[in-house]
Design an enzyme around this catalytic site. Structure first.
Site: not given
Ligand SMILES: *Cc1c(COP(=O)(O)O)cnc(C)c1O
Ligand code: SF4
Length: 325
Positions: A114, A116, A274, A111, A311, A318, A94-95, A98, A107
């Site tokens: 979560c 995801r 989220d 949670c 996000d 973010k 996305r960025y 990174r 996990c």
């Molecule tokens: C959060 C996130 C990052 C890392 O973001 P930082 O602000 O650098 O910690 C990178 N890629 C994705 C898709 C993210 O959601």
């Molecule tokens: S937030 Fe989601 S990915 Fe993170 S530890 Fe909990 S269940 Fe696992």
């Protein structure tokens, strides 16, 4: 031979019926929980189970299935468009500099809030072929200087698999730093072994972001786990999700953030929950987080105050939220 931590993890509670052996549950409660677990898997590590003191308390709410998860049908499954912004499955770019690389679907505890939820606890989500493709993508994309290993929890991989990943990433010249996002220091501190730390420290600069949401999670075992990682030279940051009825008040978060600093963990992000399907009952209003940060600012060390971020739905990334000064 499985390692000690793997044996310990196999003692996790994976179903409402197993939970009922530790905490009395009515037949109606059991029925409702079984329905939820049919959609979203459950796991509570032995360590986390010992911390759950009251029904519907802040730790219970984070890990015990709730029928409300099934009553949130209109929220999107992937609000951050992680999967549409993936050049290869499970790698989100996305960025520019990174990538977020999902390397485990497992996990130590699932949670309920979560982001995801659509992926965790589903082993078929991560295929060895996709891991290889992800590595190849990173190798061929020279703008990537920061790789974030996430999941699921990367630290539930065996030491050998983790070492393979780290070694492969370190071979790529343009990858400057590697980060690991993990909840095991909180939910399953037994996983942080000396052997693991010996592996990790070979691949610096390596950063770890842990995930604590409530001061009751700051146990002596968690402290030891964090100290072992710090002593391996790994800077630790913390991510917290703002959760209704769990930590959505200034006093709880003040105590959490100051406690983390005492464990040499720097609060990094406080996330607005989220829009993920099945998590609506955890969501606070955005103003709530701003109000809390406002109350903390000036009262505790600036080191203890994370960035409050949302996000953006649709994959906008973010966005920091700041009080008006
Ligand atoms: C959060 C996130 C990052 C890392 O973001 P930082 O602000 O650098 O910690 C990178 N890629 C994705 C898709 C993210 O959601
Ligand atoms: S937030 Fe989601 S990915 Fe993170 S530890 Fe909990 S269940 Fe696992």
């Amino acid at each position: 031979m499985p390692e000690e931590w793997q044996v310990e993890l196999s003692k996790s509670v994976n179903s409402p019926d197993e939970l009922a052996r530790f905490i009395p549950l009515s037949p109606a409660e059991l029925r409702r929980m079984r329905r939820v677990v049919g959609v979203y898997p459950m796991r509570i590590s032995p360590h986390y189970l010992t911390l759950i003191r009251e029904k519907n308390g802040p730790l219970w709410k984070q890990m015990v299935p709730d029928i409300k998860e099934l009553r949130d049908k209109n929220s999107p499954e992937d609000p951050l468009h992680e999967d549409t912004m993936s050049p290869v499955p499970n790698l989100t770019h996305r960025y520019p500099d990174r990538v977020l690389f999902l390397v485990s679907s497992e996990c130590a505890a699932y949670c309920r809030f979560c982001t995801r939820k659509r992926k965790v606890g589903k082993p078929y989500i991560i295929r060895p072929r996709w891991i290889r493709e992800g590595l190849r993508y990173i190798e061929s994309t020279s703008s990537v200087r920061d790789v974030i290993l996430s999941g699921g929890d990367p630290l539930l991989l065996s030491d050998a698999k983790l070492e393979f990943l780290l070694k492969s990433l370190r071979r790529i010249r343009h990858v400057e730093i590697v980060r690991i996002g993990t909840r095991v220091p909180c939910t399953f501190p037994q996983r942080i072994t000396q052997k693991l730390c010996r592996v990790l420290k070979r691949y610096h600069p390596l950063f770890v972001n842990v995930h604590f949401n409530h001061p009751d999670e700051l146990t002596s075992e968690a402290r030891t786990a964090c100290e072992m990682l710090s002593d391996a030279g790994i800077p630790l940051g913390n991510q917290t999700v703002l959760l209704k009825g769990v930590n959505d008040d200034a006093e709880t978060l003040r105590s959490l953030f100051c406690g983390l600093l005492r464990m040499r963990v720097r609060p990094y992000y406080l996330y607005q929950c989220d829009l993920t399907r099945g998590t609506r009952h955890f969501r606070t209003r955005v103003e709530k987080g701003i109000e809390i940060i406002n109350k903390l600012r000036g009262h505790i060390s600036g080191l203890a105050i994370p960035h409050f971020v949302i996000d953006a739905p649709g994959g906008g990334g973010k966005i920091p939220l700041l009080p008006e000064y």
